[in-house]
Design a protein around this motif. Sequence first.
Motif, PDB file in Angstrom:
ATOM      1  N   LEU A   1       0.878  -1.334   0.058  1.00 37.60           N
ATOM      2  CA  LEU A   1       0.167   0.063   0.023  1.00 37.60           C
ATOM      3  C   LEU A   1       0.972   1.243   0.107  1.00 37.60           C
ATOM      4  CD1 LEU A   1      -2.785  -0.958   2.591  1.00 37.60           C
ATOM      5  CD2 LEU A   1      -3.142  -0.525   0.059  1.00 37.60           C
ATOM      6  N   GLU A   2       2.002   0.972   0.623  1.00 34.19           N
ATOM      7  CA  GLU A   2       2.898   2.452   0.756  1.00 34.19           C
ATOM      8  C   GLU A   2       3.666   2.582  -0.430  1.00 34.19           C
ATOM      9  OE1 GLU A   2       6.406   4.188   3.550  1.00 34.19           O
ATOM     10  OE2 GLU A   2       5.724   2.115   4.119  1.00 34.19           O
ATOM     11  N   ARG A   3       3.827   1.463  -1.194  1.00 29.68           N
ATOM     12  CA  ARG A   3       4.364   1.587  -2.435  1.00 29.68           C
ATOM     13  C   ARG A   3       3.765   2.124  -3.629  1.00 29.68           C
ATOM     14  NH1 ARG A   3       3.928  -1.104  -6.766  1.00 29.68           N
ATOM     15  NH2 ARG A   3       3.248  -2.867  -5.722  1.00 29.68           N
ATOM     16  N   ILE A   4       2.373   1.919  -3.517  1.00 23.68           N
ATOM     17  CA  ILE A   4       1.248   2.245  -4.466  1.00 23.68           C
ATOM     18  C   ILE A   4       1.133   3.770  -4.178  1.00 23.68           C
ATOM     19  CG2 ILE A   4      -0.957   2.384  -5.316  1.00 23.68           C
ATOM     20  CD1 ILE A   4      -0.685  -0.899  -4.686  1.00 23.68           C
ATOM     21  N   SER A   5       0.687   4.062  -2.817  1.00 21.02           N
ATOM     22  CA  SER A   5       0.206   5.375  -2.209  1.00 21.02           C
ATOM     23  C   SER A   5       1.325   6.365  -2.120  1.00 21.02           C
ATOM     24  CB  SER A   5      -0.527   5.296  -1.273  1.00 21.02           C
ATOM     25  OG  SER A   5       0.179   4.885  -0.056  1.00 21.02           O
ATOM     26  N   LYS A   6       2.498   5.934  -1.859  1.00 24.32           N
ATOM     27  CA  LYS A   6       3.931   6.940  -1.931  1.00 24.32           C
ATOM     28  C   LYS A   6       3.487   7.522  -0.256  1.00 24.32           C
ATOM     29  CE  LYS A   6       4.601   7.600  -6.664  1.00 24.32           C
ATOM     30  NZ  LYS A   6       3.733   6.264  -7.148  1.00 24.32           N
ATOM     31  N   ALA A   7       2.814   6.952   0.493  1.00 16.89           N
ATOM     32  CA  ALA A   7       2.643   7.586   1.719  1.00 16.89           C
ATOM     33  C   ALA A   7       2.425   6.371   2.705  1.00 16.89           C
ATOM     34  CB  ALA A   7       1.454   8.424   1.910  1.00 16.89           C
ATOM     35  N   LYS A   8       2.745   6.464   4.085  1.00 18.77           N
ATOM     36  CA  LYS A   8       2.758   5.412   4.841  1.00 18.77           C
ATOM     37  C   LYS A   8       1.131   5.265   5.180  1.00 18.77           C
ATOM     38  CE  LYS A   8       4.382   3.524   9.328  1.00 18.77           C
ATOM     39  NZ  LYS A   8       4.608   2.279   8.936  1.00 18.77           N
ATOM     40  N   PRO A   9       0.775   4.016   5.137  1.00 19.40           N
ATOM     41  CA  PRO A   9      -0.655   3.908   5.390  1.00 19.40           C
ATOM     42  C   PRO A   9      -1.086   3.855   6.917  1.00 19.40           C
ATOM     43  CG  PRO A   9       0.186   1.677   4.411  1.00 19.40           C
ATOM     44  CD  PRO A   9       1.400   2.680   4.535  1.00 19.40           C
ATOM     45  N   ILE A  10      -2.192   4.599   7.204  1.00 15.38           N
ATOM     46  CA  ILE A  10      -2.424   4.482   8.570  1.00 15.38           C
ATOM     47  C   ILE A  10      -3.676   3.718   8.813  1.00 15.38           C
ATOM     48  CG2 ILE A  10      -3.785   6.087  10.198  1.00 15.38           C
ATOM     49  CD1 ILE A  10      -2.589   8.513   8.594  1.00 15.38           C
ATOM     50  N   LEU A  11      -3.323   2.845   9.960  1.00 18.64           N
ATOM     51  CA  LEU A  11      -4.401   1.837  10.165  1.00 18.64           C
ATOM     52  C   LEU A  11      -5.556   2.483  11.032  1.00 18.64           C
ATOM     53  CD1 LEU A  11      -5.327  -1.027  10.154  1.00 18.64           C
ATOM     54  CD2 LEU A  11      -3.698  -1.502  12.407  1.00 18.64           C
ATOM     55  N   ARG A  12      -6.385   2.889  10.383  1.00 14.92           N
ATOM     56  CA  ARG A  12      -7.503   3.590  10.996  1.00 14.92           C
ATOM     57  C   ARG A  12      -8.451   2.666  12.096  1.00 14.92           C
ATOM     58  NH1 ARG A  12     -10.119   7.455   7.327  1.00 14.92           N
ATOM     59  NH2 ARG A  12     -11.883   7.346   8.974  1.00 14.92           N
ATOM     60  N   THR A  13      -8.427   1.369  11.993  1.00 19.28           N
ATOM     61  CA  THR A  13      -9.284   0.611  12.978  1.00 19.28           C
ATOM     62  C   THR A  13      -8.544   0.757  14.427  1.00 19.28           C
ATOM     63  OG1 THR A  13      -8.278  -1.214  12.290  1.00 19.28           O
ATOM     64  CG2 THR A  13     -10.278  -0.735  11.466  1.00 19.28           C
ATOM     65  N   LYS A  14      -7.134   1.022  14.318  1.00 17.37           N
ATOM     66  CA  LYS A  14      -6.829   1.061  15.779  1.00 17.37           C
ATOM     67  C   LYS A  14      -6.049   2.322  16.261  1.00 17.37           C
ATOM     68  CE  LYS A  14      -5.012  -3.657  15.433  1.00 17.37           C
ATOM     69  NZ  LYS A  14      -3.906  -4.507  15.750  1.00 17.37           N
ATOM     70  N   ALA A  15      -5.923   3.411  15.159  1.00 17.54           N
ATOM     71  CA  ALA A  15      -5.291   4.818  15.365  1.00 17.54           C
ATOM     72  C   ALA A  15      -5.933   5.767  14.531  1.00 17.54           C
ATOM     73  CB  ALA A  15      -3.962   4.862  15.490  1.00 17.54           C
TER      74      ALA A  15
END
Length: 115
Positions: free
Chosen positions: A90-104
Amino acid sequence: MTRAALPLVLCLALVAASCGSDPVIHDWQRPHDTYQVGAFTKSENAEELKAELEKNGFASRIETEIRGGVFYLNVLVDVYSPVPGVEAKLERISKAKPILRTKARVDAPAQNSGS
């Protein structure tokens, strides 16, 4: 007497009809992790990322939000069967660190906001 028995017969028929049917379980009801992979102020950018994710096999969606008076389009990916390396992909595709929304939940938009 037949008039008094009619409601009882109807109730029994409804109960019998519903006993054998399994409840419908939708995807969003299954356990899953939700990642925010982008937050944009321009819809074209959110749609572009959504298309790129879908091209790489990820079902994604766009959720709107207003934070600090600014309208954001958040790009979200629901992962139902986590596999090793999903966050890195996901990070490679979006060029941003994914944020886990279910925990934070963060108050700042993702790194690629507005671009």
